[in-house]
Design an enzyme around this catalytic site. Sequence first.
Site, mmCIF file in Angstrom:
data_model
loop_
_atom_site.group_PDB
_atom_site.id
_atom_site.type_symbol
_atom_site.label_atom_id
_atom_site.label_comp_id
_atom_site.label_asym_id
_atom_site.label_seq_id
_atom_site.Cartn_x
_atom_site.Cartn_y
_atom_site.Cartn_z
ATOM 1 N N LYS A 61 3.473 31.254 11.208
ATOM 2 C CA LYS A 61 3.424 32.714 11.114
ATOM 3 C C LYS A 61 3.512 33.175 9.658
ATOM 4 O O LYS A 61 2.768 34.067 9.226
ATOM 5 C CB LYS A 61 4.558 33.322 11.933
ATOM 6 C CG LYS A 61 4.380 33.165 13.435
ATOM 7 C CD LYS A 61 5.582 33.705 14.195
ATOM 8 C CE LYS A 61 5.397 33.548 15.694
ATOM 9 N NZ LYS A 61 6.566 34.049 16.456
ATOM 10 N N SER A 77 9.315 33.896 11.726
ATOM 11 C CA SER A 77 10.459 33.462 12.525
ATOM 12 C C SER A 77 10.015 33.194 13.958
ATOM 13 O O SER A 77 9.068 33.810 14.451
ATOM 14 C CB SER A 77 11.560 34.536 12.498
ATOM 15 O OG SER A 77 12.751 34.049 13.068
ATOM 16 N N ASP A 78 10.692 32.262 14.600
ATOM 17 C CA ASP A 78 10.397 31.977 15.997
ATOM 18 C C ASP A 78 11.634 31.398 16.669
ATOM 19 O O ASP A 78 12.591 31.018 16.006
ATOM 20 C CB ASP A 78 9.219 31.014 16.144
ATOM 21 C CG ASP A 78 8.515 31.200 17.477
ATOM 22 O OD1 ASP A 78 8.932 30.576 18.467
ATOM 23 O OD2 ASP A 78 7.550 31.992 17.534
ATOM 24 N N GLN A 79 11.570 31.352 17.997
ATOM 25 C CA GLN A 79 12.707 30.908 18.785
ATOM 26 C C GLN A 79 12.211 30.050 19.949
ATOM 27 O O GLN A 79 11.187 30.360 20.558
ATOM 28 C CB GLN A 79 13.455 32.139 19.312
ATOM 29 C CG GLN A 79 14.859 31.883 19.809
ATOM 30 C CD GLN A 79 15.570 33.201 20.099
ATOM 31 O OE1 GLN A 79 15.012 34.082 20.750
ATOM 32 N NE2 GLN A 79 16.784 33.344 19.622
ATOM 33 N N ALA A 114 14.386 29.763 14.225
ATOM 34 C CA ALA A 114 13.907 29.242 12.949
ATOM 35 C C ALA A 114 13.317 30.367 12.110
ATOM 36 O O ALA A 114 12.864 31.386 12.636
ATOM 37 C CB ALA A 114 12.852 28.161 13.176
#
Length: 201
Positions: A61, A77-79, A114
């Site tokens: 991203k 950011s990601d989860q 993250a």
Amino acid sequence: MIAQTGERLILASRSAARRAMLTGAGVPFTAQDAGVDEAAIKATLPGIDPAELALELARAKALAVSRHDPEAWVLGSDQTLDLEGTMVSKARNLPEARERLISMRGRTHHLNAAAALARDGAVVWSGVDTARMTLRRFSDAFLDAYLEAEGEDLLGSVGCYRLEGLGSQLFDRVEGDYFTVLGMPLWPVLAELRRAGVIAT
């Protein structure tokens, strides 16, 4: 907002929770959808550890937006959610969300958040943090009331809950950082933004 440094920060995310975190912390930024095909990235990484996948998605991203605006700092950011060794994806609709929450009831899962910072089309930092989440054995009646109250808003969360809202009542115990649960490891992000000169030290 606190003192500005003249550096531009773009949050490569549509997440309201991540926007609220940065706004609450007094960080000046603009938001932009990264337009990343998460399913395609996941398909190229079969068997990857869920925490590492969160990192890969965050990096993708950040890079996607940085390539179009190389002079800005870009935060991706990601989860991901790991339920006893099984990676869980976002529910597509409320019936699926109901089944998901029933499957997690009384069990513990790990939520990985993250973040990655990019500049000039390259990732200059990335990190991940994990929270341990234990759902209580809530009743079907509570679950139905919860789904009705939250509606499709909960589909934006991989776990079908918002800890900052009614979703807090789903849990017996949460071990880990609150911001990680919301979707981004904020303390390490702020430290890196200071190191990069994006926010004042």
